[in-house]
Design a protein around this motif. Structure first.
Motif, PDB file in Angstrom:
ATOM      1  N   GLU A   1       0.840  -1.203   0.000  1.00  0.00           N
ATOM      2  CA  GLU A   1       0.000   0.000   0.000  1.00  0.00           C
ATOM      3  C   GLU A   1       0.876   1.255   0.000  1.00  0.00           C
ATOM      4  O   GLU A   1       1.991   1.237   0.527  1.00  0.00           O
ATOM      5  CB  GLU A   1      -0.901   0.012   1.234  1.00  0.00           C
ATOM      6  CG  GLU A   1      -1.909  -1.131   1.282  1.00  0.00           C
ATOM      7  CD  GLU A   1      -2.936  -1.069   0.148  1.00  0.00           C
ATOM      8  OE1 GLU A   1      -3.337   0.033  -0.240  1.00  0.00           O
ATOM      9  OE2 GLU A   1      -3.308  -2.146  -0.355  1.00  0.00           O
ATOM     10  N   PRO A   2       0.372   2.375  -0.577  1.00  0.00           N
ATOM     11  CA  PRO A   2       1.225   3.558  -0.735  1.00  0.00           C
ATOM     12  C   PRO A   2       1.879   4.046   0.574  1.00  0.00           C
ATOM     13  O   PRO A   2       3.066   4.368   0.578  1.00  0.00           O
ATOM     14  CB  PRO A   2       0.281   4.620  -1.308  1.00  0.00           C
ATOM     15  CG  PRO A   2      -1.061   3.996  -1.426  1.00  0.00           C
ATOM     16  CD  PRO A   2      -0.940   2.541  -1.206  1.00  0.00           C
ATOM     17  N   THR A   3       1.104   4.099   1.656  1.00  0.00           N
ATOM     18  CA  THR A   3       1.671   4.584   2.922  1.00  0.00           C
ATOM     19  C   THR A   3       2.759   3.635   3.421  1.00  0.00           C
ATOM     20  O   THR A   3       3.822   4.070   3.875  1.00  0.00           O
ATOM     21  CB  THR A   3       0.559   4.682   3.994  1.00  0.00           C
ATOM     22  OG1 THR A   3      -0.575   5.305   3.384  1.00  0.00           O
ATOM     23  CG2 THR A   3       0.996   5.495   5.174  1.00  0.00           C
ATOM     24  N   ALA A   4       2.490   2.328   3.304  1.00  0.00           N
ATOM     25  CA  ALA A   4       3.463   1.335   3.754  1.00  0.00           C
ATOM     26  C   ALA A   4       4.717   1.382   2.880  1.00  0.00           C
ATOM     27  O   ALA A   4       5.836   1.207   3.364  1.00  0.00           O
ATOM     28  CB  ALA A   4       2.847  -0.060   3.714  1.00  0.00           C
ATOM     29  N   LEU A   5       4.535   1.637   1.598  1.00  0.00           N
ATOM     30  CA  LEU A   5       5.673   1.737   0.680  1.00  0.00           C
ATOM     31  C   LEU A   5       6.590   2.884   1.104  1.00  0.00           C
ATOM     32  O   LEU A   5       7.804   2.723   1.230  1.00  0.00           O
ATOM     33  CB  LEU A   5       5.175   1.967  -0.749  1.00  0.00           C
ATOM     34  CG  LEU A   5       6.269   2.046  -1.822  1.00  0.00           C
ATOM     35  CD1 LEU A   5       6.697   0.654  -2.261  1.00  0.00           C
ATOM     36  CD2 LEU A   5       5.807   2.832  -3.038  1.00  0.00           C
ATOM     37  N   LEU A   6       5.984   4.048   1.355  1.00  0.00           N
ATOM     38  CA  LEU A   6       6.781   5.203   1.787  1.00  0.00           C
ATOM     39  C   LEU A   6       7.505   4.900   3.087  1.00  0.00           C
ATOM     40  O   LEU A   6       8.679   5.244   3.261  1.00  0.00           O
ATOM     41  CB  LEU A   6       5.875   6.417   2.014  1.00  0.00           C
ATOM     42  CG  LEU A   6       5.735   7.424   0.889  1.00  0.00           C
ATOM     43  CD1 LEU A   6       4.980   8.645   1.397  1.00  0.00           C
ATOM     44  CD2 LEU A   6       7.081   7.844   0.323  1.00  0.00           C
ATOM     45  N   GLU A   7       6.792   4.259   4.009  1.00  0.00           N
ATOM     46  CA  GLU A   7       7.422   3.945   5.299  1.00  0.00           C
ATOM     47  C   GLU A   7       8.586   2.980   5.128  1.00  0.00           C
ATOM     48  O   GLU A   7       9.646   3.153   5.724  1.00  0.00           O
ATOM     49  CB  GLU A   7       6.383   3.378   6.270  1.00  0.00           C
ATOM     50  CG  GLU A   7       5.895   4.451   7.229  1.00  0.00           C
ATOM     51  CD  GLU A   7       4.580   4.109   7.887  1.00  0.00           C
ATOM     52  OE1 GLU A   7       4.309   2.906   8.114  1.00  0.00           O
ATOM     53  OE2 GLU A   7       3.807   5.054   8.177  1.00  0.00           O
ATOM     54  N   ARG A   8       8.385   1.986   4.269  1.00  0.00           N
ATOM     55  CA  ARG A   8       9.419   0.986   4.060  1.00  0.00           C
ATOM     56  C   ARG A   8      10.666   1.616   3.431  1.00  0.00           C
ATOM     57  O   ARG A   8      11.787   1.310   3.797  1.00  0.00           O
ATOM     58  CB  ARG A   8       8.858  -0.105   3.148  1.00  0.00           C
ATOM     59  CG  ARG A   8       9.711  -1.327   3.051  1.00  0.00           C
ATOM     60  CD  ARG A   8       8.899  -2.484   2.508  1.00  0.00           C
ATOM     61  NE  ARG A   8       8.996  -2.521   1.048  1.00  0.00           N
ATOM     62  CZ  ARG A   8       8.501  -3.515   0.313  1.00  0.00           C
ATOM     63  NH1 ARG A   8       7.858  -4.526   0.883  1.00  0.00           N
ATOM     64  NH2 ARG A   8       8.628  -3.495  -0.988  1.00  0.00           N
ATOM     65  N   VAL A   9      10.450   2.524   2.480  1.00  0.00           N
ATOM     66  CA  VAL A   9      11.595   3.067   1.735  1.00  0.00           C
ATOM     67  C   VAL A   9      12.238   4.257   2.446  1.00  0.00           C
ATOM     68  O   VAL A   9      13.451   4.415   2.421  1.00  0.00           O
ATOM     69  CB  VAL A   9      11.151   3.482   0.305  1.00  0.00           C
ATOM     70  CG1 VAL A   9      12.333   4.020  -0.488  1.00  0.00           C
ATOM     71  CG2 VAL A   9      10.530   2.306  -0.425  1.00  0.00           C
ATOM     72  N   THR A  10      11.410   5.102   3.071  1.00  0.00           N
ATOM     73  CA  THR A  10      11.963   6.343   3.633  1.00  0.00           C
ATOM     74  C   THR A  10      12.014   6.319   5.155  1.00  0.00           C
ATOM     75  O   THR A  10      12.552   7.237   5.769  1.00  0.00           O
ATOM     76  CB  THR A  10      11.113   7.569   3.211  1.00  0.00           C
ATOM     77  OG1 THR A  10       9.847   7.511   3.895  1.00  0.00           O
ATOM     78  CG2 THR A  10      10.870   7.577   1.716  1.00  0.00           C
ATOM     79  N   GLY A  11      11.400   5.308   5.774  1.00  0.00           N
ATOM     80  CA  GLY A  11      11.412   5.228   7.228  1.00  0.00           C
ATOM     81  C   GLY A  11      10.326   6.067   7.893  1.00  0.00           C
ATOM     82  O   GLY A  11      10.280   6.164   9.116  1.00  0.00           O
ATOM     83  N   GLY A  12       9.439   6.686   7.113  1.00  0.00           N
ATOM     84  CA  GLY A  12       8.370   7.480   7.727  1.00  0.00           C
ATOM     85  C   GLY A  12       7.207   7.663   6.774  1.00  0.00           C
ATOM     86  O   GLY A  12       7.261   7.240   5.614  1.00  0.00           O
ATOM     87  N   GLY A  13       6.145   8.289   7.265  1.00  0.00           N
ATOM     88  CA  GLY A  13       4.969   8.555   6.425  1.00  0.00           C
ATOM     89  C   GLY A  13       5.172   9.813   5.597  1.00  0.00           C
ATOM     90  O   GLY A  13       6.279  10.363   5.530  1.00  0.00           O
ATOM     91  N   LEU A  14       4.084  10.253   4.980  1.00  0.00           N
ATOM     92  CA  LEU A  14       4.131  11.447   4.136  1.00  0.00           C
ATOM     93  C   LEU A  14       4.608  12.637   4.956  1.00  0.00           C
ATOM     94  O   LEU A  14       4.040  12.958   5.999  1.00  0.00           O
ATOM     95  CB  LEU A  14       2.719  11.702   3.594  1.00  0.00           C
ATOM     96  CG  LEU A  14       2.609  12.631   2.398  1.00  0.00           C
ATOM     97  CD1 LEU A  14       3.273  12.014   1.179  1.00  0.00           C
ATOM     98  CD2 LEU A  14       1.139  12.932   2.121  1.00  0.00           C
ATOM     99  N   ASP A  15       5.675  13.318   4.484  1.00  0.00           N
ATOM    100  CA  ASP A  15       6.304  14.378   5.278  1.00  0.00           C
ATOM    101  C   ASP A  15       6.813  15.475   4.341  1.00  0.00           C
ATOM    102  O   ASP A  15       7.660  15.217   3.478  1.00  0.00           O
ATOM    103  CB  ASP A  15       7.476  13.761   6.056  1.00  0.00           C
ATOM    104  CG  ASP A  15       8.251  14.805   6.855  1.00  0.00           C
ATOM    105  OD1 ASP A  15       7.806  15.978   6.918  1.00  0.00           O
ATOM    106  OD2 ASP A  15       9.316  14.451   7.382  1.00  0.00           O
ATOM    107  N   PRO A  16       6.300  16.709   4.496  1.00  0.00           N
ATOM    108  CA  PRO A  16       6.704  17.769   3.569  1.00  0.00           C
ATOM    109  C   PRO A  16       8.095  18.353   3.855  1.00  0.00           C
ATOM    110  O   PRO A  16       8.597  19.152   3.061  1.00  0.00           O
ATOM    111  CB  PRO A  16       5.631  18.845   3.775  1.00  0.00           C
ATOM    112  CG  PRO A  16       5.132  18.634   5.157  1.00  0.00           C
ATOM    113  CD  PRO A  16       5.285  17.163   5.450  1.00  0.00           C
TER     114      PRO A  16
END
Ligand code: ZN
Length: 489
Positions: free
Chosen positions: A457-472
């Motif tokens: 899922e998109p949120t999990a993908l970001l967390e897996r790759v960047t270590g966190g959720g959506l962050d500006p």
């Protein structure tokens, strides 16, 4: 193991989608103008068949009986189940009415925009909004009605979270834009840029990024877009103007979308997982190639001489530094699609805020122009002269596509986060870009973002790759560093 019958049904749904995509691509690139009406019928028939297959009881029974083994099969069943359940919640008659209302609104919207006549479009937007309210009522489990609309484009993201993230983004962007406006203006590329030479250069660039002649096409279209029929059949389109190089950047953008689809794990083809996971993550890929690669200083170290060679008059006597500044002009303007990297997200924030208010019922459609103009003054400090250059500019509301706009800014935010994560893994990235070499960037994106398709899922993908959720924060840091440097502020 999944049953062959379930696999066949999911494959069929993918095929129907690919057939529709091909007809849509053809309509915008090859079809003679008089073919429009017949094409509309063919596409409506395909949509009906796909909807019937998607909502079929038999598919539900096969999903119930499935015994998935391993992560991929579990994801296939989870995503197929969600697609099936969502489609079944919406009565066929409401789905058909939404289609009809959206196609009915096209012509009045185009006329209203051409003649600056919001009153003409107003009843059609009211109808679209009313239908979206009925659509939202089909789903009773959302915290906010707008969550249900966004879920079609960015699964898992909530209105509350977007409000928070966009609030931070806005707070960071507004002062940066003001400081740039007060600085010495960037130089302008003199032009012109003959179109035949732009087309050659665009193809050379696309090939360097990963466009491969055996699996891709590039054609002309009025509005550039990318479409994939399978990972081995990617169609990108382009449009060029002699006055500027926007067409070249649009090609980098669309090739970024195309690469995402091209690099999805081939084992996921025809499974419902074999495509991009969300519009926001998709947009992060196009923005990454267009802005973070294509507007960067090392990129132009390699391509600057090639640009000068092809367009000696177009570039004129600009120094390398001024060329880079000219390519990265920041200026508050009225039209979203022409906006630069810094002001773009502010256009999106305005649309998000207005959409949420319309869906909540706190903003009536009749008051939209006034609210739009006040928002443009607030966010970008500019006066909107008329609705043609204001709330009538985008096609999305004529389609009734509410909940779509946020994904454009989410793409900018996610691109910056992914870029930072990639930078830590590829310390010599800049040196490679400066020699026109993109293989390591492409491979990193394949492994971490593209290959999984819809498995994660998109949120999990970001967390897996960047270590966190959506962050500006990464986007704001990158924009501040780049533009304070370019503008000397
Ligand atoms: Zn895009």
């Amino acid at each position: 193991m999944l049953s062959p019958e379930l696999e066949a049904r999911l494959g069929e749904l993918t095929d129907l989608h690919a057939a529709g995509a091909l007809l849509g691509w053809d309509q915008q690139t090859m079809m003679p103008p008089a073919g429009g009406e017949a094409r509309g019928n063919v596409m409506a028939t395909l949509t009906t068949i796909a909807h019937e297959r998607q909502t079929d009881d038999e598919l539900g029974a096969l999903l119930d009986a499935a015994e998935p083994a391993g992560e991929t099969e579990q994801a296939i069943v989870r995503v197929a189940r969600r697609d099936h359940d969502k489609a079944r919640r919406v009565p066929a008659e409401l789905a058909a009415e939404m289609e009809r209302a959206s196609s009915r609104a096209q012509e009045p919207w185009a006329t209203a925009r051409a003649t600056n006549d919001f009153a003409l479009f107003r009843p059609f937007l009211e109808a679209n909004l009313e239908l979206r309210r009925r659509y939202v009522e089909c789903f009773d489990d959302a915290e906010h009605p707008y969550d249900t609309l966004m879920d079609n484009f960015e699964p898992g993201l909530t209105t509350a979270r977007v409000r928070e993230v966009f609030g931070q983004l806005r707070e960071g962007l507004v002062p940066l834009v003001a400081d740039i406006a007060a600085a010495e203006p960037a130089p302008v590329l003199p032009g012109p840029f003959p179109i035949a030479a732009q087309q050659e250069l665009a193809l050379e660039l696309a090939r360097a990024f990963g466009f491969d002649d055996g699996a891709w096409r590039m054609d002309l279209a009025v509005h550039p877009f990318a479409q994939s029929l399978s990972p081995q059949d990617i169609r990108v389109t382009a449009r060029y103007k002699e006055e500027d190089l926007q067409g070249l950047f649009a090609v980098m953008h669309e090739v970024g979308h195309g690469l995402y689809e091209h690099q999805v794990d081939p084992a996921l083809a025809r499974t419902t997982l074999g495509t991009g996971v969300s519009l926001g993550i998709h947009e992060s890929q196009s923005r990454l190639w267009e802005n973070l690669v294509g507007r960067s200083e090392p990129f132009w170290r390699h391509w600057g001489p090639r640009l000068r060679e092809r367009f000696p008059d177009g570039v004129g006597d600009l120094s390398d530094r001024d060329l880079l500044r000219a390519i990265n002009v920041v200026e508050p303007t009225l039209i979203r699609v022409d906006a630069d990297e810094v002001t773009y997200s502010l256009h999106v924030i305005l649309r998000f805020e207005l959409e949420v208010q319309m869906v909540e019922g706190t903003l009536a459609v009749k008051d939209l122009p006034e609210a739009w103009n006040a928002g443009m003054e607030d966010l970008l400090g500019i006066d909107v002269p008329d609705d043609t250059h204001g709330c009538l500019q985008d096609i999305h509301w004529s389609f009734g596509e509410l909940g779509y706009f946020p994904t454009y800014a989410i793409g900018n935010i996610a691109a910056a986060q992914l870029w930072d994560a990639m930078g830590a893994a590829l310390p010599d990235r800049e040196a490679q870009v400066a020699t026109g070499e993109y293989g390591a960037i492409r491979d990193w994106l394949r492994e971490h973002v593209h290959a999984p398709g819809r498995t994660v899922e998109p949120t999990a993908l970001l967390e897996r790759v960047t270590g966190g959720g959506l962050d500006p924060a990464p986007l704001l840091a990158q924009l501040n560093a780049k533009y304070r440097g370019l503008y000397g502020i």
